[in-house]
Design a protein around this motif. Structure first.
Motif, PDB file in Angstrom:
ATOM      1  N   VAL A 117      -1.368  -3.727 -29.040  1.00  0.00           N
ATOM      2  CA  VAL A 117      -1.165  -2.614 -29.975  1.00  0.00           C
ATOM      3  C   VAL A 117      -1.485  -1.274 -29.297  1.00  0.00           C
ATOM      4  N   MET A 118      -2.589  -1.237 -28.527  1.00  0.00           N
ATOM      5  CA  MET A 118      -2.963   0.023 -27.859  1.00  0.00           C
ATOM      6  C   MET A 118      -1.928   0.422 -26.806  1.00  0.00           C
ATOM      7  N   MET A 119      -1.353  -0.572 -26.125  1.00  0.00           N
ATOM      8  CA  MET A 119      -0.320  -0.255 -25.135  1.00  0.00           C
ATOM      9  C   MET A 119       0.912   0.316 -25.824  1.00  0.00           C
ATOM     10  N   ASP A 120       1.211  -0.179 -27.029  1.00  0.00           N
ATOM     11  CA  ASP A 120       2.312   0.419 -27.794  1.00  0.00           C
ATOM     12  C   ASP A 120       1.966   1.852 -28.202  1.00  0.00           C
ATOM     13  N   TRP A 121       0.727   2.070 -28.632  1.00  0.00           N
ATOM     14  CA  TRP A 121       0.309   3.444 -28.981  1.00  0.00           C
ATOM     15  C   TRP A 121       0.532   4.375 -27.792  1.00  0.00           C
ATOM     16  N   LEU A 122       0.040   3.946 -26.635  1.00  0.00           N
ATOM     17  CA  LEU A 122       0.180   4.779 -25.432  1.00  0.00           C
ATOM     18  C   LEU A 122       1.653   5.003 -25.104  1.00  0.00           C
ATOM     19  N   GLY A 123       2.438   3.926 -25.166  1.00  0.00           N
ATOM     20  CA  GLY A 123       3.868   4.017 -24.871  1.00  0.00           C
ATOM     21  C   GLY A 123       4.574   4.988 -25.799  1.00  0.00           C
ATOM     22  N   LYS A 124       4.181   4.970 -27.082  1.00  0.00           N
ATOM     23  CA  LYS A 124       4.788   5.892 -28.047  1.00  0.00           C
ATOM     24  C   LYS A 124       4.342   7.333 -27.773  1.00  0.00           C
ATOM     25  N   MET A 125       3.068   7.491 -27.367  1.00  0.00           N
ATOM     26  CA  MET A 125       2.590   8.847 -27.050  1.00  0.00           C
ATOM     27  C   MET A 125       3.388   9.454 -25.894  1.00  0.00           C
ATOM     28  N   LEU A 126       3.778   8.593 -24.944  1.00  0.00           N
ATOM     29  CA  LEU A 126       4.556   9.061 -23.788  1.00  0.00           C
ATOM     30  C   LEU A 126       6.049   9.104 -24.089  1.00  0.00           C
ATOM     31  N   LEU A 128       7.987   6.485 -24.277  1.00  0.00           N
ATOM     32  CA  LEU A 128       8.709   5.541 -23.424  1.00  0.00           C
ATOM     33  C   LEU A 128       9.868   4.958 -24.235  1.00  0.00           C
ATOM     34  N   PRO A 129      10.962   4.579 -23.575  1.00  0.00           N
ATOM     35  CA  PRO A 129      12.066   3.953 -24.293  1.00  0.00           C
ATOM     36  C   PRO A 129      11.576   2.710 -25.062  1.00  0.00           C
ATOM     37  N   ALA A 130      12.235   2.417 -26.188  1.00  0.00           N
ATOM     38  CA  ALA A 130      11.778   1.339 -27.068  1.00  0.00           C
ATOM     39  C   ALA A 130      11.662  -0.006 -26.351  1.00  0.00           C
ATOM     40  N   VAL A 131      12.505  -0.247 -25.332  1.00  0.00           N
ATOM     41  CA  VAL A 131      12.458  -1.542 -24.646  1.00  0.00           C
ATOM     42  C   VAL A 131      11.110  -1.787 -23.955  1.00  0.00           C
ATOM     43  N   PHE A 132      10.348  -0.718 -23.713  1.00  0.00           N
ATOM     44  CA  PHE A 132       9.046  -0.882 -23.060  1.00  0.00           C
ATOM     45  C   PHE A 132       7.983  -1.390 -24.041  1.00  0.00           C
ATOM     46  N   GLY A 140       7.608  -8.498 -24.835  1.00  0.00           N
ATOM     47  CA  GLY A 140       7.488  -7.451 -23.826  1.00  0.00           C
ATOM     48  C   GLY A 140       6.215  -6.672 -24.060  1.00  0.00           C
ATOM     49  N   GLY A 141       6.295  -5.363 -23.928  1.00  0.00           N
ATOM     50  CA  GLY A 141       5.110  -4.540 -24.096  1.00  0.00           C
ATOM     51  C   GLY A 141       4.345  -4.411 -22.798  1.00  0.00           C
ATOM     52  N   GLY A 142       3.273  -3.631 -22.841  1.00  0.00           N
ATOM     53  CA  GLY A 142       2.518  -3.338 -21.627  1.00  0.00           C
ATOM     54  C   GLY A 142       1.296  -4.221 -21.463  1.00  0.00           C
ATOM     55  N   VAL A 143       0.732  -4.169 -20.258  1.00  0.00           N
ATOM     56  CA  VAL A 143      -0.527  -4.855 -19.973  1.00  0.00           C
ATOM     57  C   VAL A 143      -1.449  -3.894 -19.220  1.00  0.00           C
ATOM     58  N   ILE A 144      -2.738  -4.109 -19.380  1.00  0.00           N
ATOM     59  CA  ILE A 144      -3.708  -3.297 -18.648  1.00  0.00           C
ATOM     60  C   ILE A 144      -3.982  -3.953 -17.302  1.00  0.00           C
ATOM     61  N   GLN A 145      -3.836  -3.175 -16.241  1.00  0.00           N
ATOM     62  CA  GLN A 145      -4.225  -3.638 -14.904  1.00  0.00           C
ATOM     63  C   GLN A 145      -5.513  -2.909 -14.524  1.00  0.00           C
ATOM     64  N   HIS A 286       9.422  16.284 -20.292  1.00  0.00           N
ATOM     65  CA  HIS A 286      10.696  16.287 -19.556  1.00  0.00           C
ATOM     66  C   HIS A 286      10.525  15.761 -18.127  1.00  0.00           C
ATOM     67  N   LEU A 287       9.299  15.853 -17.601  1.00  0.00           N
ATOM     68  CA  LEU A 287       9.063  15.363 -16.239  1.00  0.00           C
ATOM     69  C   LEU A 287       9.186  13.845 -16.148  1.00  0.00           C
ATOM     70  N   LEU A 288       9.216  13.184 -17.306  1.00  0.00           N
ATOM     71  CA  LEU A 288       9.337  11.720 -17.325  1.00  0.00           C
ATOM     72  C   LEU A 288      10.792  11.296 -17.557  1.00  0.00           C
ATOM     73  N   ASN A 289      11.669  12.272 -17.731  1.00  0.00           N
ATOM     74  CA  ASN A 289      13.085  11.924 -17.953  1.00  0.00           C
ATOM     75  C   ASN A 289      13.596  11.081 -16.788  1.00  0.00           C
ATOM     76  N   GLY A 290      14.320  10.006 -17.133  1.00  0.00           N
ATOM     77  CA  GLY A 290      14.802   9.090 -16.105  1.00  0.00           C
ATOM     78  C   GLY A 290      13.992   7.801 -16.090  1.00  0.00           C
ATOM     79  N   VAL A 291      12.899   7.760 -16.859  1.00  0.00           N
ATOM     80  CA  VAL A 291      12.080   6.538 -16.895  1.00  0.00           C
ATOM     81  C   VAL A 291      12.895   5.369 -17.463  1.00  0.00           C
ATOM     82  N   GLU A 292      13.970   5.712 -18.176  1.00  0.00           N
ATOM     83  CA  GLU A 292      14.834   4.651 -18.727  1.00  0.00           C
ATOM     84  C   GLU A 292      15.488   3.809 -17.619  1.00  0.00           C
ATOM     85  N   TYR A 293      15.496   4.310 -16.393  1.00  0.00           N
ATOM     86  CA  TYR A 293      16.028   3.521 -15.272  1.00  0.00           C
ATOM     87  C   TYR A 293      14.978   2.590 -14.668  1.00  0.00           C
ATOM     88  N   ALA A 294      13.714   2.766 -15.066  1.00  0.00           N
ATOM     89  CA  ALA A 294      12.627   2.035 -14.404  1.00  0.00           C
ATOM     90  C   ALA A 294      12.554   0.586 -14.869  1.00  0.00           C
TER      91      ALA A 294
END
Ligand SMILES: *Cc1c(COP(=O)(O)O)cnc(C)c1O
Length: 315
Positions: A117-126, A128-132, A140-145, A286-294
């Motif tokens: 849930v927290m990784m989704d919060w962070l992803g939404k704050m940034l 990030l495209p919905a697929v992340f 899917g979703g994120g993991v803490i390293q 805007h500096l993160l534009n293009g992250v959809e290719y990542a």
């Protein structure tokens, strides 16, 4: 130490920590010690008899603090900022108390679910495209390293496996060793040293792409390297783009590099370790534009988002 003493020492420790941080400005930022200073000051093996808590705390001031670089001093301007905050320290205490291991959902359901849930919060704050994001379906979703260095290594190994499987599916006779000899990863000459290390651990070639006048990786230099290597029979499989290089906060051109990676079927990892937190501000997003290719993206809340080391958010 029983619960009674823990309550007392805990309060003392909170006072020690608050005094340390309130007074950190008065300490010398960089220690005066020579390499190897500590060993002669400590017993050669763990003592047979216990020492009192008071004596141990005295040792902290006497022999540890003189060897500490005070990253939270207002006079510290080296490397990069590393996060520390009172709420994060309290949370660390609670984590220590619960002391759970989260290798599977059942190993501690709240641990696994809170991370998601927290990784989704962070992803939404940034933004990030919905697929992340994991979202309701929890896929899917994120993991803490532990660190951005680990995130880059994890991404490189995943990309290596993906490329190996793809090539073996196309030519079943190919051995992993034959493929690995030909795999090439790329990063700008401004990338963090951990990228080179990931290449070494992953056993693949890593090539530095010359950056432009603004220390950015651009399409032309990357395309040139890819063409040259493909002509030599090598197999490009992984590109690391940095958003906010550690040395000067330059930005690789993601909108140029991204489409090339997609075209060439090359895994794109975006390392935004330290600047990533800034994308939460609408004026910097805007500096993160293009992250959809990542294929993978990483930033460090433990650098600029008030969370103590270690917390590196990876999608
Ligand atoms: C700091 C930094 C890293 C390494 O971060 P760790 O979490 O300490 O491994 C990697 N890349 C960039 C761009 C950085 O600024």
């Amino acid at each position: 130490m029983n619960a009674h003493e823990f309550r007392r020492r805990g309060k003392e420790m909170v006072d020690y920590v608050a005094d340390y941080l309130e007074g950190v400005e008065g300490r010398q930022v960089y220690p005066d010690v020579e390499p190897g200073y500590l060993r002669p000051l400590l017993p050669t093996a763990a003592p047979q008899e216990p020492e009192t808590f008071e004596d141990i705390i005295k040792d902290v001031e006497k022999i540890i603090m003189p060897g500490v670089t005070h990253w939270h001093s207002p006079y510290f301007f080296a490397y990069f900022p590393t996060a520390s905050s009172y709420p994060a320290m309290l949370a660390d205490m609670l984590c220590g108390a619960i002391g759970c291991i989260g290798f599977s959902w059942a190993a501690s359901p709240a641990c696994t679910e809170l991370e998601t849930v927290m990784m989704d919060w962070l992803g939404k704050m940034l933004q990030l495209p919905a697929v992340f994001l994991a979202g309701e379906a929890g896929e899917g979703g994120g993991v803490i390293q532990g660190s951005a260095s680990e995130a880059t290594l994890v991404a490189l190994l995943a990309a290596r496996t993906k490329a190996t499987r793809r090539l073996q599916a196309a030519s079943p006779g190919l051995t992993q060793a034959t493929i690995m000899e030909k795999l090439v990863a790329y990063a700008s000459d401004q990338a963090h040293s951990s990228v080179e290390r990931a290449g070494l651990i992953g056993g693949v070639k890593l090539k530095a792409i010359p950056s432009d006048g603004k220390f950015a990786m651009r399409a032309s230099a990357l395309q040139e390297a890819l063409e040259r290597d493909k002509a030599e029979g090598l197999i490009p499989f992984f590109v690391v783009a940095t958003l906010g290089t550690t040395s000067c906060c330059s930005f690789d051109n993601l909108l140029e590099v991204g489409p090339i990676c997609r075209e060439e079927d090359v895994w794109l990892h975006v390392d935004a370790a330290y600047a990533g937190s800034a994308f939460i501000c609408p004026e910097f997003r805007h500096l993160l534009n293009g992250v959809e290719y990542a294929d993978s993206f990483n930033f460090n809340p433990h650098k600029w988002l008030l969370v103590n080391f270690d917390c590196s958010a990876m999608w």
